[in-house]
Design a protein around this motif. Sequence first.
Motif, PDB file in Angstrom:
ATOM      1  N   THR A 224      -2.950  -5.522  18.589  1.00 41.22           N
ATOM      2  CA  THR A 224      -2.243  -5.785  17.336  1.00 41.22           C
ATOM      3  C   THR A 224      -3.165  -6.220  16.205  1.00 41.22           C
ATOM      4  O   THR A 224      -2.757  -6.212  15.049  1.00 41.22           O
ATOM      5  N   THR A 225      -4.397  -6.589  16.534  1.00 39.33           N
ATOM      6  CA  THR A 225      -5.301  -7.147  15.511  1.00 39.33           C
ATOM      7  C   THR A 225      -5.621  -6.151  14.408  1.00 39.33           C
ATOM      8  O   THR A 225      -5.794  -6.538  13.254  1.00 39.33           O
ATOM      9  N   VAL A 226      -5.687  -4.867  14.744  1.00 41.22           N
ATOM     10  CA  VAL A 226      -6.024  -3.858  13.751  1.00 41.22           C
ATOM     11  C   VAL A 226      -4.957  -3.748  12.664  1.00 41.22           C
ATOM     12  O   VAL A 226      -5.218  -3.255  11.567  1.00 41.22           O
ATOM     13  N   PHE A 227      -3.755  -4.232  12.955  1.00 38.01           N
ATOM     14  CA  PHE A 227      -2.657  -4.147  11.986  1.00 38.01           C
ATOM     15  C   PHE A 227      -2.559  -5.385  11.098  1.00 38.01           C
ATOM     16  O   PHE A 227      -1.770  -5.384  10.149  1.00 38.01           O
ATOM     17  N   HIS A 228      -3.313  -6.402  11.396  1.00 38.44           N
ATOM     18  CA  HIS A 228      -3.191  -7.641  10.629  1.00 38.44           C
ATOM     19  C   HIS A 228      -3.526  -7.438   9.147  1.00 38.44           C
ATOM     20  O   HIS A 228      -2.803  -7.930   8.269  1.00 38.44           O
ATOM     21  N   PHE A 229      -4.591  -6.710   8.873  1.00 40.93           N
ATOM     22  CA  PHE A 229      -4.989  -6.500   7.473  1.00 40.93           C
ATOM     23  C   PHE A 229      -3.955  -5.682   6.697  1.00 40.93           C
ATOM     24  O   PHE A 229      -3.532  -6.108   5.611  1.00 40.93           O
ATOM     25  N   PRO A 230      -3.526  -4.511   7.195  1.00 39.22           N
ATOM     26  CA  PRO A 230      -2.502  -3.760   6.445  1.00 39.22           C
ATOM     27  C   PRO A 230      -1.179  -4.512   6.319  1.00 39.22           C
ATOM     28  O   PRO A 230      -0.461  -4.329   5.341  1.00 39.22           O
ATOM     29  N   ILE A 231      -0.861  -5.385   7.295  1.00 38.22           N
ATOM     30  CA  ILE A 231       0.355  -6.192   7.191  1.00 38.22           C
ATOM     31  C   ILE A 231       0.246  -7.148   6.012  1.00 38.22           C
ATOM     32  O   ILE A 231       1.172  -7.263   5.189  1.00 38.22           O
ATOM     33  N   VAL A 232      -0.892  -7.832   5.918  1.00 38.70           N
ATOM     34  CA  VAL A 232      -1.110  -8.773   4.816  1.00 38.70           C
ATOM     35  C   VAL A 232      -1.100  -8.047   3.477  1.00 38.70           C
ATOM     36  O   VAL A 232      -0.477  -8.501   2.508  1.00 38.70           O
ATOM     37  N   ILE A 233      -1.755  -6.893   3.421  1.00 34.74           N
ATOM     38  CA  ILE A 233      -1.794  -6.098   2.186  1.00 34.74           C
ATOM     39  C   ILE A 233      -0.389  -5.668   1.782  1.00 34.74           C
ATOM     40  O   ILE A 233      -0.012  -5.737   0.601  1.00 34.74           O
ATOM     41  N   THR A 234       0.400  -5.234   2.744  1.00 31.47           N
ATOM     42  CA  THR A 234       1.768  -4.788   2.465  1.00 31.47           C
ATOM     43  C   THR A 234       2.623  -5.926   1.924  1.00 31.47           C
ATOM     44  O   THR A 234       3.381  -5.746   0.959  1.00 31.47           O
ATOM     45  N   ILE A 235       2.520  -7.101   2.534  1.00 30.09           N
ATOM     46  CA  ILE A 235       3.296  -8.260   2.082  1.00 30.09           C
ATOM     47  C   ILE A 235       2.880  -8.675   0.677  1.00 30.09           C
ATOM     48  O   ILE A 235       3.730  -8.939  -0.187  1.00 30.09           O
ATOM     49  N   ILE A 236       1.569  -8.704   0.426  1.00 32.58           N
ATOM     50  CA  ILE A 236       1.073  -9.082  -0.902  1.00 32.58           C
ATOM     51  C   ILE A 236       1.543  -8.084  -1.949  1.00 32.58           C
ATOM     52  O   ILE A 236       2.018  -8.465  -3.029  1.00 32.58           O
ATOM     53  N   LEU A 237       1.427  -6.792  -1.644  1.00 33.15           N
ATOM     54  CA  LEU A 237       1.859  -5.754  -2.588  1.00 33.15           C
ATOM     55  C   LEU A 237       3.357  -5.843  -2.860  1.00 33.15           C
ATOM     56  O   LEU A 237       3.798  -5.628  -3.996  1.00 33.15           O
TER      57      LEU A 237
END
Length: 255
Positions: A224-237
């Motif tokens: 799941t670690t590979v998804f942490h960055f796009p998750i954060v980016i999606t929430i911020i956007l």
Amino acid sequence: MKMCLIFIKKELLEYSRNKKLFLMLIIFALFGLLSSLIAKLTPIILESVSTNGVIIQMPEPTELDSWAQFFKNIGQMGMLTLILVFSNQMSIELEKGTLVNLFSKGLSKNAVVMAKFFVSLIIWMTSCLIAFTITWLYTGYFFENTISIELLLFALSLPFLFGVLLLSIELLGGITTGSTVGTLSFVGVVTLVQLILSIKTDWNKYFPIYLVTNSLDVLKNTNTTVFHFPIVITIILTFVVIISSLIAIKKRQIV
């Protein structure tokens, strides 16, 4: 606050009357039902087909095949359904001028944006959970539920978060363009840009659309670690787009 709650009730009532609420729930219920059925029946159908004496043999379908079909349905037709159902949630109000009377009675523009986003979010969440629950039940019936529910829910949260971003983008598109066609074009351009930029393999994991195109990888690799960055980016956007919508609605003249 009272006016905001009244507007939320008005939105829910309107989605019920125009059948869009039931359309979302029925379509996603079908996604849940068909995911397991397609996974179960596809090998049987293909093995029964012969071409020039050649028999197509398929491996025995598994639980993972059922979820693969589920995430394919949600990531493609599910997102398309979401976009189409909520494409005019803001533009129709601006085109008909139905907000003028509400604003004159004390309803704030911010309340309208947040109420619309909240209602669409609830419908989207409910639809995803219905599809997920039906798929899980039928997967257990046809195969066996060996994948942990926590991992499955995490995988579900990936396309769900991308859908939330799409809802916020539709709001901003509706406010800025004031038309359904403009809203759809706005969403289409944003999605197309992500698809083009994510073609480069070194970049694709940095864009929100990665959550949709690779959600099944969670179940294959349990990483799941590979998804942490796009998750954060999606929430911020999502927050940035919502704030932009609040700013845009204040500057727009409502007549």
